[in-house]
Write an enzyme that holds these catalytic residues in place. Sequence first.
Site, PDB file in Angstrom:
ATOM      1  N   SER A  99      74.138 -33.905  40.426  1.00  0.00           N
ATOM      2  CA  SER A  99      75.487 -33.518  40.020  1.00  0.00           C
ATOM      3  C   SER A  99      76.100 -34.587  39.131  1.00  0.00           C
ATOM      4  O   SER A  99      75.800 -35.782  39.282  1.00  0.00           O
ATOM      5  CB  SER A  99      76.340 -33.358  41.277  1.00  0.00           C
ATOM      6  OG  SER A  99      77.703 -33.251  40.955  1.00  0.00           O
ATOM      7  N   TYR A 115      79.485 -36.711  49.849  1.00  0.00           N
ATOM      8  CA  TYR A 115      78.690 -35.711  49.139  1.00  0.00           C
ATOM      9  C   TYR A 115      78.010 -36.344  47.922  1.00  0.00           C
ATOM     10  O   TYR A 115      76.799 -36.252  47.735  1.00  0.00           O
ATOM     11  CB  TYR A 115      79.568 -34.522  48.703  1.00  0.00           C
ATOM     12  CG  TYR A 115      78.896 -33.649  47.660  1.00  0.00           C
ATOM     13  CD1 TYR A 115      77.794 -32.872  48.003  1.00  0.00           C
ATOM     14  CD2 TYR A 115      79.334 -33.635  46.327  1.00  0.00           C
ATOM     15  CE1 TYR A 115      77.144 -32.097  47.046  1.00  0.00           C
ATOM     16  CE2 TYR A 115      78.697 -32.870  45.375  1.00  0.00           C
ATOM     17  CZ  TYR A 115      77.600 -32.093  45.730  1.00  0.00           C
ATOM     18  OH  TYR A 115      76.955 -31.342  44.788  1.00  0.00           O
ATOM     19  N   LYS A 141      73.899 -37.285  47.017  1.00  0.00           N
ATOM     20  CA  LYS A 141      73.149 -36.931  45.801  1.00  0.00           C
ATOM     21  C   LYS A 141      72.566 -38.189  45.146  1.00  0.00           C
ATOM     22  O   LYS A 141      71.413 -38.209  44.709  1.00  0.00           O
ATOM     23  CB  LYS A 141      74.073 -36.212  44.796  1.00  0.00           C
ATOM     24  CG  LYS A 141      74.510 -34.826  45.242  1.00  0.00           C
ATOM     25  CD  LYS A 141      73.361 -33.847  45.140  1.00  0.00           C
ATOM     26  CE  LYS A 141      73.664 -32.524  45.784  1.00  0.00           C
ATOM     27  NZ  LYS A 141      72.507 -31.638  45.903  1.00  0.00           N
TER      28      LYS A 141
HETATM   29  P1  NAD Z   1      75.301 -22.925  47.557  1.00  0.00           P
HETATM   30  O1  NAD Z   1      75.932 -23.440  48.807  1.00  0.00           O
HETATM   31  O2  NAD Z   1      75.713 -21.593  47.063  1.00  0.00           O
HETATM   32  O3  NAD Z   1      73.705 -22.940  47.695  1.00  0.00           O
HETATM   33  C1  NAD Z   1      73.027 -23.877  48.489  1.00  0.00           C
HETATM   34  C2  NAD Z   1      72.068 -23.091  49.373  1.00  0.00           C
HETATM   35  O4  NAD Z   1      71.334 -24.006  50.186  1.00  0.00           O
HETATM   36  C3  NAD Z   1      72.768 -22.109  50.310  1.00  0.00           C
HETATM   37  O5  NAD Z   1      72.157 -20.851  50.192  1.00  0.00           O
HETATM   38  C4  NAD Z   1      72.550 -22.708  51.700  1.00  0.00           C
HETATM   39  O6  NAD Z   1      72.446 -21.704  52.692  1.00  0.00           O
HETATM   40  C5  NAD Z   1      71.255 -23.463  51.501  1.00  0.00           C
HETATM   41  N1  NAD Z   1      71.067 -24.603  52.407  1.00  0.00           N
HETATM   42  C6  NAD Z   1      71.922 -25.604  52.689  1.00  0.00           C
HETATM   43  N2  NAD Z   1      71.357 -26.485  53.541  1.00  0.00           N
HETATM   44  C7  NAD Z   1      70.103 -26.040  53.787  1.00  0.00           C
HETATM   45  C8  NAD Z   1      69.032 -26.514  54.568  1.00  0.00           C
HETATM   46  N3  NAD Z   1      69.137 -27.621  55.313  1.00  0.00           N
HETATM   47  N4  NAD Z   1      67.874 -25.801  54.585  1.00  0.00           N
HETATM   48  C9  NAD Z   1      67.750 -24.663  53.867  1.00  0.00           C
HETATM   49  N5  NAD Z   1      68.741 -24.163  53.104  1.00  0.00           N
HETATM   50  C10 NAD Z   1      69.907 -24.845  53.057  1.00  0.00           C
HETATM   51  O7  NAD Z   1      75.547 -24.028  46.430  1.00  0.00           O
HETATM   52  P2  NAD Z   1      75.257 -23.968  44.873  1.00  0.00           P
HETATM   53  O8  NAD Z   1      76.563 -24.028  44.185  1.00  0.00           O
HETATM   54  O9  NAD Z   1      74.310 -22.891  44.551  1.00  0.00           O
HETATM   55  O10 NAD Z   1      74.568 -25.393  44.686  1.00  0.00           O
HETATM   56  C11 NAD Z   1      73.166 -25.559  44.711  1.00  0.00           C
HETATM   57  C12 NAD Z   1      72.858 -27.036  44.654  1.00  0.00           C
HETATM   58  O11 NAD Z   1      73.434 -27.584  43.475  1.00  0.00           O
HETATM   59  C13 NAD Z   1      73.418 -27.845  45.819  1.00  0.00           C
HETATM   60  O12 NAD Z   1      72.476 -28.831  46.169  1.00  0.00           O
HETATM   61  C14 NAD Z   1      74.663 -28.475  45.238  1.00  0.00           C
HETATM   62  O13 NAD Z   1      74.987 -29.689  45.872  1.00  0.00           O
HETATM   63  C15 NAD Z   1      74.247 -28.703  43.788  1.00  0.00           C
HETATM   64  N6  NAD Z   1      75.378 -28.735  42.859  1.00  0.00           N
HETATM   65  C16 NAD Z   1      76.280 -27.708  42.840  1.00  0.00           C
HETATM   66  C17 NAD Z   1      77.355 -27.758  41.972  1.00  0.00           C
HETATM   67  C18 NAD Z   1      78.370 -26.645  41.946  1.00  0.00           C
HETATM   68  O14 NAD Z   1      79.454 -26.845  41.430  1.00  0.00           O
HETATM   69  N7  NAD Z   1      78.090 -25.447  42.452  1.00  0.00           N
HETATM   70  C19 NAD Z   1      77.511 -28.848  41.106  1.00  0.00           C
HETATM   71  C20 NAD Z   1      76.570 -29.873  41.137  1.00  0.00           C
HETATM   72  C21 NAD Z   1      75.490 -29.798  42.021  1.00  0.00           C
HETATM   73  C1  UD1 Z   2      84.475 -30.922  42.182  1.00  0.00           C
HETATM   74  C2  UD1 Z   2      83.966 -31.998  43.110  1.00  0.00           C
HETATM   75  C3  UD1 Z   2      82.617 -32.500  42.587  1.00  0.00           C
HETATM   76  C4  UD1 Z   2      81.639 -31.340  42.425  1.00  0.00           C
HETATM   77  C5  UD1 Z   2      82.282 -30.304  41.476  1.00  0.00           C
HETATM   78  C6  UD1 Z   2      81.438 -29.093  41.244  1.00  0.00           C
HETATM   79  C7  UD1 Z   2      85.968 -33.076  44.017  1.00  0.00           C
HETATM   80  C8  UD1 Z   2      86.805 -34.309  44.045  1.00  0.00           C
HETATM   81  N1  UD1 Z   2      84.928 -33.086  43.169  1.00  0.00           N
HETATM   82  O1  UD1 Z   2      84.632 -31.490  40.915  1.00  0.00           O
HETATM   83  O2  UD1 Z   2      82.072 -33.423  43.509  1.00  0.00           O
HETATM   84  O3  UD1 Z   2      80.414 -31.796  41.875  1.00  0.00           O
HETATM   85  O4  UD1 Z   2      83.528 -29.883  42.056  1.00  0.00           O
HETATM   86  O5  UD1 Z   2      81.277 -28.379  42.441  1.00  0.00           O
HETATM   87  O6  UD1 Z   2      86.202 -32.135  44.756  1.00  0.00           O
HETATM   88  N2  UD1 Z   2      91.907 -27.965  40.016  1.00  0.00           N
HETATM   89  C9  UD1 Z   2      93.201 -27.535  40.117  1.00  0.00           C
HETATM   90  N3  UD1 Z   2      93.508 -26.643  41.101  1.00  0.00           N
HETATM   91  C10 UD1 Z   2      92.577 -26.176  41.993  1.00  0.00           C
HETATM   92  C11 UD1 Z   2      91.248 -26.628  41.877  1.00  0.00           C
HETATM   93  C12 UD1 Z   2      90.943 -27.545  40.887  1.00  0.00           C
HETATM   94  O7  UD1 Z   2      94.060 -27.927  39.343  1.00  0.00           O
HETATM   95  O8  UD1 Z   2      92.937 -25.382  42.876  1.00  0.00           O
HETATM   96  C13 UD1 Z   2      91.565 -28.901  38.920  1.00  0.00           C
HETATM   97  C14 UD1 Z   2      91.016 -30.243  39.389  1.00  0.00           C
HETATM   98  O9  UD1 Z   2      92.068 -31.137  39.598  1.00  0.00           O
HETATM   99  C15 UD1 Z   2      90.114 -30.617  38.214  1.00  0.00           C
HETATM  100  C16 UD1 Z   2      89.608 -29.273  37.681  1.00  0.00           C
HETATM  101  O10 UD1 Z   2      90.531 -28.298  38.171  1.00  0.00           O
HETATM  102  O11 UD1 Z   2      90.858 -31.244  37.216  1.00  0.00           O
HETATM  103  C17 UD1 Z   2      88.219 -28.897  38.146  1.00  0.00           C
HETATM  104  O12 UD1 Z   2      88.198 -28.948  39.581  1.00  0.00           O
HETATM  105  P1  UD1 Z   2      86.932 -28.461  40.435  1.00  0.00           P
HETATM  106  O13 UD1 Z   2      86.560 -27.095  40.025  1.00  0.00           O
HETATM  107  O14 UD1 Z   2      87.257 -28.691  41.868  1.00  0.00           O
HETATM  108  O15 UD1 Z   2      85.752 -29.421  39.963  1.00  0.00           O
HETATM  109  P2  UD1 Z   2      85.687 -31.024  39.882  1.00  0.00           P
HETATM  110  O16 UD1 Z   2      86.961 -31.651  40.261  1.00  0.00           O
HETATM  111  O17 UD1 Z   2      85.130 -31.377  38.554  1.00  0.00           O
END
Ligand code: NAD
Ligand code: UD1
Length: 352
Positions: free
Chosen positions: A126, A150, A154
């Site tokens: 991330s 979190y 990572k």
């Molecule tokens: P998500 O929660 O929708 O998907 C994660 C999946 O992993 C879920 O289906 C959950 O059931 C499964 N899971 C969790 N722990 C597990 C375990 N111990 N064994 C087996 N399955 C397990 O999240 P996502 O948004 O699809 O994210 C996927 C990955 O990307 C995650 O590792 C997350 O940290 C990373 N990531 C997400 C974002 C984002 O904004 N969505 C940003 C950066 C990184």
């Molecule tokens: C958040 C997480 C980050 C994660 C990323 C993607 C935090 C501090 N960081 O980042 O670890 O990797 O999501 O899942 O939670 N905002 C509002 N109102 C809301 C929600 C968000 O104004 O209700 C603003 C936030 O202040 C920010 C922007 O929208 O400026 C994006 O927020 P968000 O979608 O939560 O993502 P990140 O903050 O980038």
Amino acid sequence: MKNKILVTGGAGYIGSHTCIALHEAGYEVVVYDNLSNSSREAINRVSTLIGQTIEFIEGDVRDAELLRKVFASHEFFGVIHFAGLKAVGESVAKPLLYYNNNAGGTITLLEVMAEYSVKNLVFSSSATVYGDPEILPIDEKSKRACTNPYGQSKLTVEHILEDLTVSDDSWSLIALRYFNPVGAHPSGQIGEDPNDIPNNLMPYISQVAIGKLNKLSIFGNDYPTIDGTGVRDFIHVTDLAQGHVAALNYLDKQTRPSEDGTAQNSVGFLPINLGTGKGTSVLELVSVFSEVSGQTIPYQFTDRRVGDIASCYASADKAKNLLEWQAELSIADMCRDTWHWQSMNPNGYNLS
Ligand code: NAD
Ligand code: UD1
């Protein structure tokens, strides 16, 4: 081509979209997920969309015995490792759970991969590993520093992957650092389905648009940005999914044995940003969403959220140069597809 891929966390938001992209690119997918933050229905819908039943194993990545059975009965080219917990606030309250699941789960997975000589992995990292960036756009050499468990989990996994490649140069481990994934599959059949009230901006906006939530709180309007609100690099989840296909194709190209069947290279530890390279402010996103959906999004300005940063956007050059991948879709596409998914599935995958 050895083309079978184990997709941990494949029932989740990014995983489900990636399963479709992998299938379209000719990879065979086996999903392994404990459904702790996802629904079986997502897998059913992916199967319907691709016209083929996806092999699904309900299991935890910390369960070495079950993983062994899975590796013993399939010949995998590699693993895409999405499985993990991702809620920043929850990670502050339950750090042991986050380290156990995200770091512990990855260690168990790597141990079993080693036993079965599967040495190719694409890991979901991330942009959060960069913390508050000193220089924008953020490139992969930027300093890494996290402020919550979190993010630390990572970063810890990145260190583990790096150390592993130092100890044994046959590993090829790509850490994809996602910026802000949003949007949904254009069919409207799969998308992001947060439990409870969303923490992230895009799902919050779309739930205000559909009337489930009254009003968006915009966390701060005094940042040093174009309009005072936070700036992020939003990336369409289907572009992100294609980034995983590009990473696998790269691994395939790099690790394929030479003509005489001898040489086989590995890539070691390779961190790569997946972002668009463009920053968009909260107010800009609200305005485009409103325009695309035809819905008014009431909002109010509130205090900054603790731990938030002003601006964050990627340098996307490494992905372009190495993986020959770049994001194609616009902010309007991201808003349109989010709205399509939200309006077709007001309760997400909860069909009752
Ligand atoms: P998500 O929660 O929708 O998907 C994660 C999946 O992993 C879920 O289906 C959950 O059931 C499964 N899971 C969790 N722990 C597990 C375990 N111990 N064994 C087996 N399955 C397990 O999240 P996502 O948004 O699809 O994210 C996927 C990955 O990307 C995650 O590792 C997350 O940290 C990373 N990531 C997400 C974002 C984002 O904004 N969505 C940003 C950066 C990184
Ligand atoms: C958040 C997480 C980050 C994660 C990323 C993607 C935090 C501090 N960081 O980042 O670890 O990797 O999501 O899942 O939670 N905002 C509002 N109102 C809301 C929600 C968000 O104004 O209700 C603003 C936030 O202040 C920010 C922007 O929208 O400026 C994006 O927020 P968000 O979608 O939560 O993502 P990140 O903050 O980038």
